[in-house]
Design a protein around this motif. Sequence first.
Motif, mmCIF file in Angstrom:
data_model
loop_
_atom_site.group_PDB
_atom_site.id
_atom_site.type_symbol
_atom_site.label_atom_id
_atom_site.label_comp_id
_atom_site.label_asym_id
_atom_site.label_seq_id
_atom_site.Cartn_x
_atom_site.Cartn_y
_atom_site.Cartn_z
ATOM 1 N N ARG A 200 0.817 -1.216 0.000
ATOM 2 C CA ARG A 200 0.000 0.000 0.000
ATOM 3 C C ARG A 200 0.850 1.265 0.000
ATOM 4 N NH1 ARG A 200 -2.203 0.962 4.430
ATOM 5 N NH2 ARG A 200 -1.418 -0.676 5.791
ATOM 6 N N SER A 201 2.157 1.118 -0.164
ATOM 7 C CA SER A 201 3.052 2.266 -0.116
ATOM 8 C C SER A 201 3.120 2.950 -1.475
ATOM 9 C CB SER A 201 4.458 1.823 0.309
ATOM 10 O OG SER A 201 5.291 2.930 0.532
ATOM 11 N N ARG A 202 2.941 4.273 -1.477
ATOM 12 C CA ARG A 202 2.908 5.024 -2.725
ATOM 13 C C ARG A 202 4.233 4.911 -3.475
ATOM 14 N NH1 ARG A 202 1.652 11.185 -1.943
ATOM 15 N NH2 ARG A 202 3.743 11.059 -1.027
ATOM 16 N N GLY A 203 4.144 4.693 -4.785
ATOM 17 C CA GLY A 203 5.339 4.636 -5.619
ATOM 18 C C GLY A 203 6.111 3.336 -5.523
ATOM 19 N N THR A 204 5.539 2.335 -4.841
ATOM 20 C CA THR A 204 6.245 1.071 -4.615
ATOM 21 C C THR A 204 5.328 -0.097 -4.956
ATOM 22 O OG1 THR A 204 7.450 2.089 -2.791
ATOM 23 C CG2 THR A 204 7.488 -0.306 -2.904
ATOM 24 N N ALA A 205 5.916 -1.143 -5.477
ATOM 25 C CA ALA A 205 5.188 -2.390 -5.691
ATOM 26 C C ALA A 205 5.953 -3.506 -4.995
ATOM 27 C CB ALA A 205 5.047 -2.695 -7.179
ATOM 28 N N VAL A 206 5.235 -4.374 -4.301
ATOM 29 C CA VAL A 206 5.874 -5.431 -3.510
ATOM 30 C C VAL A 206 5.542 -6.798 -4.117
ATOM 31 C CG1 VAL A 206 6.022 -6.525 -1.242
ATOM 32 C CG2 VAL A 206 5.827 -4.034 -1.424
ATOM 33 N N MET A 207 6.565 -7.612 -4.279
ATOM 34 C CA MET A 207 6.380 -8.936 -4.855
ATOM 35 C C MET A 207 7.067 -9.974 -3.971
ATOM 36 S SD MET A 207 9.127 -8.660 -8.003
ATOM 37 C CE MET A 207 9.266 -10.418 -8.249
ATOM 38 N N ASP A 208 6.725 -11.235 -4.199
ATOM 39 C CA ASP A 208 7.367 -12.315 -3.457
ATOM 40 C C ASP A 208 8.827 -12.443 -3.883
ATOM 41 O OD1 ASP A 208 5.082 -12.926 -2.054
ATOM 42 O OD2 ASP A 208 4.364 -14.335 -3.571
ATOM 43 N N VAL A 209 9.605 -13.060 -3.021
ATOM 44 C CA VAL A 209 11.030 -13.224 -3.293
ATOM 45 C C VAL A 209 11.210 -14.103 -4.527
ATOM 46 C CG1 VAL A 209 11.250 -15.260 -1.819
ATOM 47 C CG2 VAL A 209 13.247 -13.817 -2.247
ATOM 48 N N PRO A 210 12.159 -13.761 -5.410
ATOM 49 C CA PRO A 210 12.380 -14.586 -6.605
ATOM 50 C C PRO A 210 12.690 -16.044 -6.247
ATOM 51 C CG PRO A 210 13.541 -12.495 -6.802
ATOM 52 C CD PRO A 210 13.003 -12.560 -5.406
ATOM 53 N N THR A 211 12.215 -16.940 -7.089
ATOM 54 C CA THR A 211 12.398 -18.374 -6.848
ATOM 55 C C THR A 211 13.870 -18.745 -6.705
ATOM 56 O OG1 THR A 211 10.378 -18.820 -8.098
ATOM 57 C CG2 THR A 211 11.898 -20.661 -7.761
ATOM 58 N N ALA A 212 14.725 -18.104 -7.494
ATOM 59 C CA ALA A 212 16.151 -18.437 -7.464
ATOM 60 C C ALA A 212 16.744 -18.212 -6.087
ATOM 61 C CB ALA A 212 16.902 -17.606 -8.505
ATOM 62 N N LEU A 213 16.342 -17.124 -5.418
ATOM 63 C CA LEU A 213 16.870 -16.850 -4.085
ATOM 64 C C LEU A 213 16.308 -17.842 -3.073
ATOM 65 C CD1 LEU A 213 18.500 -15.180 -2.114
ATOM 66 C CD2 LEU A 213 16.608 -13.560 -1.972
ATOM 67 N N SER A 214 15.019 -18.159 -3.179
ATOM 68 C CA SER A 214 14.428 -19.150 -2.266
ATOM 69 C C SER A 214 15.122 -20.488 -2.389
ATOM 70 C CB SER A 214 12.934 -19.313 -2.572
ATOM 71 O OG SER A 214 12.227 -18.124 -2.329
ATOM 72 N N GLU A 215 15.379 -20.889 -3.618
ATOM 73 C CA GLU A 215 16.027 -22.188 -3.824
ATOM 74 C C GLU A 215 17.453 -22.191 -3.271
ATOM 75 O OE1 GLU A 215 15.694 -22.812 -8.014
ATOM 76 O OE2 GLU A 215 13.615 -23.573 -7.895
#
Length: 716
Positions: A200-215
């Motif tokens: 909900r932060s203006r000017g920002t979009a939040v996504m899940d951590v990339p699969t490569a880093l999780s792996e």
Amino acid sequence: MLRSVPAKGVYKSDRDNILEDFYLPALSVATSYDRAVGFFSGSTLSYAAQALSAFVANGGTMRLIVGAFADARDIEAVRRGEESRALCERLGEEFLASIDEAGGELFEERFRTLAWLVAERRLDIRVALRPRGMYHDKIGIITDATGDAFVFAGSANESAQALLPTHNYESIDVFPTWRPELEEYFAEHIDSFARLWENRSRGTAVMDVPTALSERLLEVAARTEAPPDPAREAAIARRLAAQEDVEEELRPSGPRLPTSIGGSPFSIRQHQRDALNAWREKGGFNGILDLATGAGKTITACYAIVQMAGGIPGLTVVIAVPYQNLADQWCDILELFGIDPLRCYVSKADWAERLDRTIHEIEMAARPFAAIVVVNRTLKSPEFQAAIARVPGDRLLWIGDECHHHASESFRGFLPEQARYRIGLSATPEHYLDAERNARLAAYYGETVFTYTLAQAIDDGVLTPYDYFPHIVELTADEADEFVDLSNDIARAFAREASAGSKPSLGLTALLMKRARVIASAANKIPALAGALDGARPHPHTLFYCGDGTVEGDADDGDGQFSGRQIEVVSRQLDCLGWRISRFTSREPRRERDEILANFRIGLIDAMVAIKCLDEGIDVPACGTAYILASSRDPRQFIQRRGRILRRSPGKDHATIHDFVTVLPAGHDDGEGHARKLIQSELRRVAEFNALARNASHAYDTLRPVLTAYDLEHIL
């Protein structure tokens, strides 16, 4: 529990062991940990993971937000829930490359701890996407089983070299949530993290951590045989710090560019590079850089020092500043550039002998580089003059900060004429009335070779945008009579002295100052201030600029709090409204002023009430609101004040300026047009402030009755 942890309000890694004094004891009793750090790198990950080894044993959970750059299309797509596979793959590759580049025993220990938490499903990582150049909050919230929390915010060196304790400069402000008087400060950080996590932060979009880093994290966790051990992490950190101390002693000293400043990777801005190019190409290494207040004059000059030191053996840099607080700020920034300056101020016993020895070494070509910071008063001393005269001119770089001071006749003969290289720094180099001063300044420093305006700085995101609210204040009948009488006396004195062609006499100057005090200390500004505050709760990081005159209250009211020096009356009024304030004037000792500035920055006081001490040089970037009750006619003062308020600071997206505009009472007949001249004088400041304000129409609406009455609508 957290209440048993003896936490300080401020930690700085150059004097505190933050890992062992704060992070380890706090996280050892925590059950949840929210953390937002800067843009992803090996060092930011290590920074976020410090002391998590102590957190593992409690079974708590952690939420971690790291930052990444993305273009506007990707950000908008993520906000719509349309995560791009290409974006995830790109970020995954970048993250893994950063991890592979980091390496090192301490990083690997902390990365194993993150991996352990991920495998245990106790760590959730998200990525905050923002356009390049936008600030990312650095926030932490450590909570225990009772619901108490430490909320902290600050900066850290997140460069590639930041993994060692001695490199990882960190400064944090800590706010315990069980102290209700600090709610103004910690509540916003808690809300900021929640907005960021929930996208909900203006000017920002939040996504899940990339699969490569999780792996990668899960792979590391699978190879980890024992749970993380806080004793092992602390031991590694101590051992590496000891090794680094030894290496630091062997490392070549001298000017060098920092890897980061204030937690962000260092790079010179384009306008700073353009300024130095103009200084070299237009001025032949002489000239004035007219950079808007807050646009980085000090950093620009330090960059020039580093570049020149590499090409001029035995370079001697002398930086002259008007005030001790400003001298201290210069020394702090010079140290970031690997420069340990000789401080020529305070006690002569502290610097005179060292200065003589330093200059002797320069003369004998036995010293590769020297830097000296001097305040203007010391600059004129016989000891300093004798020493500086010995520096070879072809190796002397002279930097005058707030160089307009050196235009005074009193500096004639005190500025080193042999200096081959000269930089004048000022946001307001020219005096608005005195052509002779301007000529003297140009005669020494050269012409202004580069200008970077406030409008450019705001457009480039170097300074914050702002809202402007003027408030009309009428003089009382007695003040109006005194103003008119003084104006008539001044007009007659000008007429008498005009034929002589000389500067204003002492008598005329005294009349001008007396009239200025009538305007600055108008009694009705006190109730006008109360109206502007409107009973609102105290707001942190607020400045009140007062005049040095006296407010005369109405004796019939029997209200003593409205009589006395204006700064005292304003202070009493704010105190009655529940504000925590400190005065910041020349009357406070230097050490006390340093403490006041620190308390203001971290929010232990809500506001500073000042007269002139904050007009030039001193950094108060946290300031978000200013009430200007008194201002001189000199544009230099109000331009400097505005720039001071617009400096960038974490969590600050705009500033607010309240300006108290003095007029004669409606219907007051002065017969000589003084009422119109007064409002014209005040409107010069109003027009300057209003021109760049976000809410420019508000000033016109507020002042329309006065503008119409005096046929001055064209000014706004």
